[in-house]
Design a protein around this motif. Structure first.
Motif: not given
Length: 95
Positions: A87-90, A79-81, A61-73
């Motif tokens: 886009t924010v990395i938090l 990451i939320i767009t 829909n090209d509307l809203g948010t896209v979220m990803s969840k990663y583990f680094i060390n």
């Protein structure tokens, strides 16, 4: 679509928590770049099926948010767009 466009990603920012991890060398900028690349190419990391469905609907829909969840060390990052905005990395605690 097999990736988020630059328009959809918008500007990318990192929170104070992510910057502190970079300063402490707990994670590297290369780690962040790799996670952002995965996010851009719709590899959402460690998300449940329901969250993936929300992401796919947002993209469709090209509307809203896209979220990803990663583990680094063993450190969880999100990451939320906010599509077509930024886009924010938090850290999850910063949400």
């Amino acid at each position: 679509m097999n990736r988020l466009t630059n328009k959809q990603l918008g500007n990318t920012v990192m929170t104070i928590g992510i910057n502190q991890l970079l300063d402490d060398m707990s994670i590297s900028i290369i780690d962040i770049q790799q996670a952002l690349s995965k996010h851009t190419f719709l590899n959402y990391g460690e998300l449940c099926k329901e969250d993936i469905e929300v992401n796919n609907s947002s993209i469709k829909n090209d509307l809203g948010t896209v979220m990803s969840k990663y583990f680094i060390n063993n450190i969880c990052i999100w990451i939320i767009t906010y599509l077509n905005d930024y886009t924010v990395i938090l850290l999850p605690s910063e949400y």
